[in-house]
Design an enzyme around this catalytic site. Structure first.
Site, PDB file in Angstrom:
ATOM      1  N   TYR A  84      -2.798  11.352   0.985  1.00 46.37           N
ATOM      2  CA  TYR A  84      -3.289  11.259  -0.387  1.00 46.37           C
ATOM      3  C   TYR A  84      -3.164  12.601  -1.108  1.00 46.37           C
ATOM      4  CZ  TYR A  84      -5.196   6.613   0.471  1.00 46.37           C
ATOM      5  OH  TYR A  84      -5.331   5.279   0.738  1.00 46.37           O
ATOM      6  N   ASP A 102       0.845  -1.185   0.000  1.00 45.36           N
ATOM      7  CA  ASP A 102       0.000   0.000   0.000  1.00 45.36           C
ATOM      8  C   ASP A 102       0.892   1.251   0.000  1.00 45.36           C
ATOM      9  OD1 ASP A 102      -3.123   0.659   0.481  1.00 45.36           O
ATOM     10  OD2 ASP A 102      -1.943   2.106   1.602  1.00 45.36           O
ATOM     11  N   HIS A 122      -4.831  -7.669   0.179  1.00 47.21           N
ATOM     12  CA  HIS A 122      -4.126  -6.415   0.380  1.00 47.21           C
ATOM     13  C   HIS A 122      -3.458  -6.326   1.755  1.00 47.21           C
ATOM     14  CE1 HIS A 122      -3.319  -2.272  -0.715  1.00 47.21           C
ATOM     15  NE2 HIS A 122      -3.817  -1.842   0.427  1.00 47.21           N
TER      16      HIS A 122
END
Length: 417
Positions: free
Chosen positions: A322, A186, A378
């Site tokens: 982000y 990630d 994930h």
């Protein structure tokens, strides 16, 4: 390289009673939305199902015991220390540091992403620090990203990949680990590329990723012409076609959250900071969708989400990475990164949310180890810790392609009593 780190400052979680009381009041006054009449096959098509949230909220209100979870988490060797970051002052960073009893254990930095946190390392710790003549042992450091869990958050804009990498490297050096290896998926994958670009060779001796994504660059392709036939052939290879389909589905159906967090994290942050149920629904959807049929228990989910709810800076702080990494949605996460010459290991898990053709993986760097699994998603460290630990053991163990990459740290010599 010192075997005796400078003094560490133990950290214990103790959420104030007032914060628990506030959570209880918010849960008691929850107002849930309605839901369309959906059959079983449509249950998740509009987002997190109402029935799941009702069940989890009921458990959170009346059955889940945070104090019990807190006591279990506090069994981990947690610490904090101040790390100075150029132009951003000093941040107090939270981390787990589990040392092996093996004198020559390999220092390993484990980094998480979103919506993960430091607890992703919990199942890995006993596996990676285990003493054995059959595989190497590791000293494991699992850092909480700035703004996550119990690490202090930056207060100025612009805290991006170079700053995260600086925190990682300074933390490891402060613990006496001048040379170490790196593992993550990630955000930890993206940040790992930058960290390897900045500190590879001198400090980071090798790295391993379980989320092997990259953005092909013409300069990299031209510098490694042997990759061109593989890349051109990828549309005609079954594995590549399946990878394209998985990634297309993610881009079409699963990544709206990313655009919101890239462009307006503050707006979303109000809801997540004020509503525990909103936070629960936002994260639970990803835990289910991004794992490979992992059997999440309700208490497991609530513990996971509680780390965000009780985090030092609040859940909104975790979204800003982000924005910073994409320059507010106008850039890409891989801007400024280069091909990595240090040994690179890759694990492919079938439940990973984005999959690229394996031929593209060599655009990341000097890939010396690759393995494909038939289970895991994930959150590999949490879902299938034995498989991820096995990959690290094979990569860094005797006969492995990165054995002895950290000088004087084979991972095998037992500590003398």
């Amino acid at each position: 390289m010192s075997d005796f780190p400078v003094k560490e400052y133990p950290f214990t979680i103790h959420v104030p009673d007032a914060d628990l009381d506030l959570l209880q009041r918010k849960l008691d006054s929850t107002r849930l939305p309605d839901e369309l009449e959906l059959d079983g096959s449509q249950q998740w098509t509009y987002g997190t199902p109402l029935s799941s949230i009702k069940r989890l909220v009921a458990r959170w209100r009346e059955g889940y015991d945070w104090r019990k979870s807190e006591a279990e988490i506090n069994k981990l060797p947690m610490y904090t220390r101040d790390i100075s970051v150029d132009n951003f002052g000093t941040l107090n960073i939270h981390y787990v540091h589990q040392r092996s009893n093996v004198l020559d254990a390999i220092p390993l930095l484990f980094v998480h992403g979103w919506p993960g946190h430091f607890l992703e390392v919990r199942k890995l710790l006993p596996l990676l620090t285990e003493e054995s003549a059959d595989h190497p042992s590791f000293h494991v450091v699992a850092v909480s990203l700035p703004g996550y869990a119990f690490s202090e958050a930056p207060t100025k804009p612009g805290f991006g990949a170079p700053q995260f990498a600086e925190v990682f490297n300074k933390l490891m050096i402060s613990l006496g680990y001048e040379e170490y290896v790196y593992q993550g998926g990630d955000w930890a994958h993206v940040l790992g590329i930058r960290a390897a670009n900045m500190y590879g060779g001198r400090h980071i001796k090798a790295w391993h990723t379980n989320c092997p994504i990259t953005k092909p660059k013409l300069s990299t392709i031209l510098a490694h012409p042997s990759l061109i036939p593989r890349i051109l052939a990828s549309p005609f290879v079954k594995d590549a076609r399946e990878a394209y389909a998985t990634s297309k589905r993610y881009l079409s159906l699963e990544c709206a959250y990313m655009k919101e967090q890239e462009t307006r994290p503050q707006t979303l942050g109000y809801s997540l900071a004020d509503s525990p149920v909103g936070l629960l629904a936002w994260i639970y959807e990803k835990l289910v969708a991004w794992s490979d049929d992992y059997p999440w228990t309700d208490d497991e989910v609530l513990e996971w989400v509680s780390i965000y709810w009780f985090s030092r800076a609040g859940p909104a702080a975790s979204l800003r990475i982000y924005y910073e990494m994409s320059h507010g949605g106008t850039g890409d996460f891989f801007h400024g990164t280069q091909w990595i010459p240090i040994p690179t290991g890759v694990s492919y898990f079938p439940g990973e949310i984005v999959r690229l053709p394996k031929s593209w993986t060599r655009l990341l760097g000097n890939v010396v180890y690759q393995v494909e699994h038939d289970q895991g998603g994930h959150f590999a460290a949490h879902e299938v810790p034995e498989r991820l630990a096995c990959d690290l053991r094979k990569m860094f163990g005797r006969g492995g392609p990165a054995f002895g990459v950290v000088p004087g740290r084979s991972g095998y010599s037992l500590k003398k009593n």
